[in-house]
Design a protein around this motif. Structure first.
Motif, PDB file in Angstrom:
ATOM      1  N   ALA A  24       6.382   2.132  13.083  1.00  0.00           N
ATOM      2  CA  ALA A  24       5.739   1.321  12.049  1.00  0.00           C
ATOM      3  C   ALA A  24       5.535   2.166  10.802  1.00  0.00           C
ATOM      4  O   ALA A  24       5.337   3.379  10.877  1.00  0.00           O
ATOM      5  CB  ALA A  24       4.396   0.801  12.549  1.00  0.00           C
ATOM      6  N   THR A  25       5.572   1.512   9.649  1.00  0.00           N
ATOM      7  CA  THR A  25       5.360   2.170   8.372  1.00  0.00           C
ATOM      8  C   THR A  25       4.328   1.372   7.598  1.00  0.00           C
ATOM      9  O   THR A  25       4.400   0.152   7.539  1.00  0.00           O
ATOM     10  CB  THR A  25       6.677   2.227   7.566  1.00  0.00           C
ATOM     11  OG1 THR A  25       7.660   2.888   8.360  1.00  0.00           O
ATOM     12  CG2 THR A  25       6.494   2.981   6.273  1.00  0.00           C
ATOM     13  N   ALA A  26       3.375   2.062   7.012  1.00  0.00           N
ATOM     14  CA  ALA A  26       2.349   1.425   6.188  1.00  0.00           C
ATOM     15  C   ALA A  26       2.182   2.247   4.913  1.00  0.00           C
ATOM     16  O   ALA A  26       2.448   3.454   4.906  1.00  0.00           O
ATOM     17  CB  ALA A  26       1.030   1.365   6.951  1.00  0.00           C
ATOM     18  N   TYR A  27       1.783   1.595   3.842  1.00  0.00           N
ATOM     19  CA  TYR A  27       1.592   2.285   2.573  1.00  0.00           C
ATOM     20  C   TYR A  27       0.146   2.150   2.125  1.00  0.00           C
ATOM     21  O   TYR A  27      -0.418   1.062   2.139  1.00  0.00           O
ATOM     22  CB  TYR A  27       2.517   1.702   1.495  1.00  0.00           C
ATOM     23  CG  TYR A  27       3.961   1.972   1.785  1.00  0.00           C
ATOM     24  CD1 TYR A  27       4.550   3.169   1.407  1.00  0.00           C
ATOM     25  CD2 TYR A  27       4.742   1.038   2.454  1.00  0.00           C
ATOM     26  CE1 TYR A  27       5.873   3.438   1.689  1.00  0.00           C
ATOM     27  CE2 TYR A  27       6.069   1.292   2.736  1.00  0.00           C
ATOM     28  CZ  TYR A  27       6.631   2.488   2.350  1.00  0.00           C
ATOM     29  OH  TYR A  27       7.941   2.742   2.620  1.00  0.00           O
ATOM     30  N   LEU A  28      -0.441   3.266   1.742  1.00  0.00           N
ATOM     31  CA  LEU A  28      -1.773   3.319   1.156  1.00  0.00           C
ATOM     32  C   LEU A  28      -1.638   3.997  -0.191  1.00  0.00           C
ATOM     33  O   LEU A  28      -1.493   5.217  -0.271  1.00  0.00           O
ATOM     34  CB  LEU A  28      -2.744   4.110   2.040  1.00  0.00           C
ATOM     35  CG  LEU A  28      -2.999   3.573   3.436  1.00  0.00           C
ATOM     36  CD1 LEU A  28      -3.810   4.569   4.248  1.00  0.00           C
ATOM     37  CD2 LEU A  28      -3.711   2.243   3.360  1.00  0.00           C
ATOM     38  N   ASP A  29      -1.648   3.203  -1.243  1.00  0.00           N
ATOM     39  CA  ASP A  29      -1.492   3.699  -2.601  1.00  0.00           C
ATOM     40  C   ASP A  29      -0.203   4.516  -2.705  1.00  0.00           C
ATOM     41  O   ASP A  29       0.872   3.978  -2.524  1.00  0.00           O
ATOM     42  CB  ASP A  29      -2.725   4.503  -3.006  1.00  0.00           C
ATOM     43  CG  ASP A  29      -2.784   4.753  -4.508  1.00  0.00           C
ATOM     44  OD1 ASP A  29      -2.201   3.947  -5.261  1.00  0.00           O
ATOM     45  OD2 ASP A  29      -3.386   5.745  -4.927  1.00  0.00           O
TER      46      ASP A  29
END
Length: 183
Positions: A24-29
């Motif tokens: 899984a890949t997630a982006y925070l800023d």
């Protein structure tokens, strides 16, 4: 537990659930997080479907870009003064050690294309500027008269220009951190 939105297309969910290796890949800023998912299950309820998995043991953190980008704080600076004196200054959206993003007005022709080189003076602040050669990496067309956005890379920088750029980025980062703390 992690809960994630399930894909809307029903035919894509079965292969995902059947897979032994999921990432899984997630982006925070400006930060990219990546982690392995194990024990993924689909849960239906209230007409929607969600995916659940245990919280991963390891998270991998990546900066989204190779170089930190500093957003433009004002309307006057930073800007690119093109070599052609008849053309206006071009607003700089953000600056990094590798290049700049420009707001290219629709009335300034010709509009640069990917691969084209642009010569000008990068004005970081009132007293800080240097000559530069930029190569257009990509161009996003503006809609309905909005400016185009041109992503440009520095072709080569003189050591003094590279130093001025790094000092400008460092100072902008410090200002950003102070602003976040005070708010």
């Amino acid at each position: 537990m992690l809960t994630m939105e399930a894909p809307q297309a029903g035919d894509t969910l079965a292969p995902v659930l059947a897979s032994d290796e999921l990432v899984a890949t997630a982006y925070l800023d400006r930060i990219k997080l990546q982690f392995d998912l194990s024990g993924l299950v689909a849960i239906r309820g209230d007409g929607a479907e969600v995916l659940r998995a245990p919280v991963p043991l390891r998270l991998y953190r990546f900066q989204r870009r190779q170089a930190y980008r500093v957003a433009s704080a004002g309307q006057l600076y930073p800007a690119l003064k093109l070599a052609d004196a008849d053309l206006p200054r071009i607003r700089v959206v953000n600056v990094s050690a590798g290049g700049v993003a420009l707001h290219w007005p629709t009335h300034v022709v010709p509009v640069p294309q990917a691969g084209q080189e642009i010569t000008g003076t990068l004005e970081l602040e009132r007293e800080v500027s240097f000559a530069t050669l930029l190569r257009v990496q990509h161009l996003t067309q503006g809609e309905q008269g909005a400016p185009h956005q041109a992503g440009c890379a520095f072709v080569s920088l003189a050591p003094t220009a590279a130093r001025a750029l790094q000092v400008f980025i460092d100072q902008a980062q410090k200002r950003e951190r102070l602003m976040r703390r005070s708010s």
